[in-house]
Design a protein around this motif. Structure first.
Motif, PDB file in Angstrom:
ATOM      1  N   SER A   1      13.330 112.343 -33.158  1.00 11.17           N
ATOM      2  CA  SER A   1      13.656 113.615 -33.424  1.00 11.17           C
ATOM      3  C   SER A   1      13.390 114.351 -34.459  1.00 11.17           C
ATOM      4  O   SER A   1      13.463 116.107 -34.443  1.00 11.17           O
TER       5      SER A   1
ATOM      6  N   GLY B   1      10.877 105.898 -26.464  1.00 11.84           N
ATOM      7  CA  GLY B   1      11.531 107.299 -27.528  1.00 11.84           C
ATOM      8  C   GLY B   1      11.024 108.580 -27.399  1.00 11.84           C
ATOM      9  O   GLY B   1      10.901 109.997 -28.027  1.00 11.84           O
TER      10      GLY B   1
ATOM     11  N   ILE C   1      17.832 110.204 -24.419  1.00  4.82           N
ATOM     12  CA  ILE C   1      17.977 110.329 -26.103  1.00  4.82           C
ATOM     13  C   ILE C   1      17.683 108.644 -25.826  1.00  4.82           C
ATOM     14  O   ILE C   1      17.287 108.111 -26.514  1.00  4.82           O
ATOM     15  N   SER C   2      18.390 108.172 -25.128  1.00  2.00           N
ATOM     16  CA  SER C   2      18.796 106.303 -24.956  1.00  2.00           C
ATOM     17  C   SER C   2      17.558 105.730 -23.932  1.00  2.00           C
ATOM     18  O   SER C   2      18.139 104.707 -23.760  1.00  2.00           O
TER      19      SER C   2
ATOM     20  N   THR D   1      15.228 100.162 -23.661  1.00  3.22           N
ATOM     21  CA  THR D   1      15.655 100.915 -24.762  1.00  3.22           C
ATOM     22  C   THR D   1      15.540 101.660 -26.406  1.00  3.22           C
ATOM     23  O   THR D   1      15.468 100.499 -26.481  1.00  3.22           O
TER      24      THR D   1
ATOM     25  N   CYS E   1      17.764 102.882 -32.643  1.00  2.00           N
ATOM     26  CA  CYS E   1      18.144 104.611 -33.559  1.00  2.00           C
ATOM     27  C   CYS E   1      16.765 104.834 -33.978  1.00  2.00           C
ATOM     28  O   CYS E   1      16.667 105.906 -34.739  1.00  2.00           O
TER      29      CYS E   1
ATOM     30  N   ALA F   1      13.498 110.902 -25.893  1.00  2.00           N
ATOM     31  CA  ALA F   1      13.776 111.254 -27.450  1.00  2.00           C
ATOM     32  C   ALA F   1      13.273 112.741 -27.555  1.00  2.00           C
ATOM     33  O   ALA F   1      14.381 113.616 -28.457  1.00  2.00           O
TER      34      ALA F   1
ATOM     35  N   ARG G   1      14.625 106.852 -32.445  1.00  2.00           N
ATOM     36  CA  ARG G   1      15.318 108.255 -32.036  1.00  2.00           C
ATOM     37  C   ARG G   1      15.179 109.074 -32.918  1.00  2.00           C
ATOM     38  O   ARG G   1      15.123 110.160 -32.443  1.00  2.00           O
ATOM     39  N   THR G   2      15.481 108.114 -33.840  1.00  2.00           N
ATOM     40  CA  THR G   2      15.499 109.097 -35.254  1.00  2.00           C
ATOM     41  C   THR G   2      14.375 109.961 -35.613  1.00  2.00           C
ATOM     42  O   THR G   2      14.030 111.213 -35.995  1.00  2.00           O
TER      43      THR G   2
END
Ligand code: F6P
Length: 328
Positions: A274, A19, A65-66, A264, A267, A22, A270-271
């Motif tokens: 962000s 992350g 991002i991934s 990886t 989600c 990201a 990553r969120t």
């Protein structure tokens, strides 16, 4: 009046965490959105000291991002622990025209950021990125959720072989001085026992629990051990101790190690990255400084570094009770 910010720098520092890319992407793109120059320093504080940086634009961070790891690399700089090292870093920021910094990392990064911000008039904002989840002022650090999922997946696989061979596995997970990974992955993977630094259950209680498991008809067991556990024995010594005291058990040890830091990002991570990094840049542009951002009750929040480092961020002991009930 605060100096107008024209250039923001970013580092990833300390142990890497899924992350972080990201997070870098979010810093770079938020700068691009506000027409601010953005530079990324390599290898955390060490790159800041050496002036090892790259100017980044919205396209420099495409498709990251991934990706696990950090494209800016990471390090634990010994030199930055010295006043001279921090002075060199401040000089090199000046030379690169950097007005403010976003620092992505864990407790070591925040400690460095706090001292640096006291010594030099360069605004910094910390973003918590570590798999350990051991920062206060946020419910979650970037990378923790991914690491949990990695650990649970690994333990599920260990469970398969443990069950085939009727074995007891001790699985050591990361967490230095914090039991977040052990406790939550232990409950998620249905471990029979979870040993964490925050709660010394003692060796007798461990033996009792394993005896109980046997009596209840279990043929295999998983004990998740946090690397910072305070039981007084490392995971191999623990395994030997159990073998000596409960010879019926066929014991094996798996240390998951650094694989927990890769992979990886989920989600969630990553969120989280962000959200926190958009806020970090916006805080700097608003003239705020020397704070960390975090997520509290699903709202982006801020606090000072002191709170992040020393504030209350305790594990949920209710999970130990739940684990006790469910591992019957
Ligand atoms: O990233 C945090 C952490 O994973 C700790 O749990 C662990 O003790 C430490 O990093 C080990 O990191 P390294 O091998 O990079 O020093």
């Amino acid at each position: 009046m605060a100096k107008k910010i024209k250039t923001i720098g970013v580092i990833t520092s300390g142990g890497d965490a899924p992350g972080m890319n990201a997070a870098i992407r979010a810093v770079v793109r938020t700068c691009a959105y506000y027409h601010i120059r953005c530079v990324g320093f390599y290898r955390g504080y060490q790159g800041m000291i050496e002036g090892d940086y790259i100017t980044m634009n919205a396209r420099s961070v495409q498709n990251i991002i991934s990706r696990g790891g950090t494209i800016l690399k990471s390090a634990r700089s010994q030199e930055f622990r010295t006043k001279e090292g921090r002075q060199r870093a401040a000089d090199s920021l000046k030379e690169a025209g950097v007005d403010a910094m976003v620092l992505i990392g864990g407790d070591g990064t925040f400690t460095g950021g706090q001292i640096f911000s006291e010594e030099h008039d360069i605004p910094v904002i910390g973003v918590p990125g570590t798999i350990d989840n051991d920062i206060a002022g946020t419910n979650f650090t970037i990378g923790y959720d991914t690491a949990l999922n990695t650990v649970v997946t690994a333990i599920d696989k260990i469970r398969d072989t443990a069950s085939s061979h009727n074995r007891l596995f001790f699985v050591e997970v990361m967490g230095r001085d914090a039991g977040f990974i052990a406790l939550n992955s232990g409950v998620g993977a249905g471990a029979e026992e979870i040993l964490i630094p925050e709660e010394d259950l003692g060796l007798d209680r461990l033996l009792e629990s394993l005896k109980r498991s046997k009596r209840s008809g279990k043929s295999s067991s998983i004990v998740v051990v946090s690397e910072g556990d305070k039981i007084g024995k490392n995971v191999y010594e623990l395994a030997d101790y159990v073998t000596e005291n409960l010879p019926d058990y066929d014991v094996r040890v798996t240390v998951l190690g650094h694989m927990q830091r890769g992979g990886t990002p989920t989600c969630f991570d990553r969120t989280l990255a962000s959200r926190l990094c958009v806020k970090a840049v916006e805080l700097l542009l608003d003239g705020k400084k020397n704070l960390m951002v975090g997520l509290l009750n699903n709202e982006v929040a801020t606090c000072d570094f002191e709170t992040g480092l020393k504030g209350e961020h305790t594990i949920n002991k209710e999970l130990l009770r739940i684990s006790d009930i469910l591992s019957i």
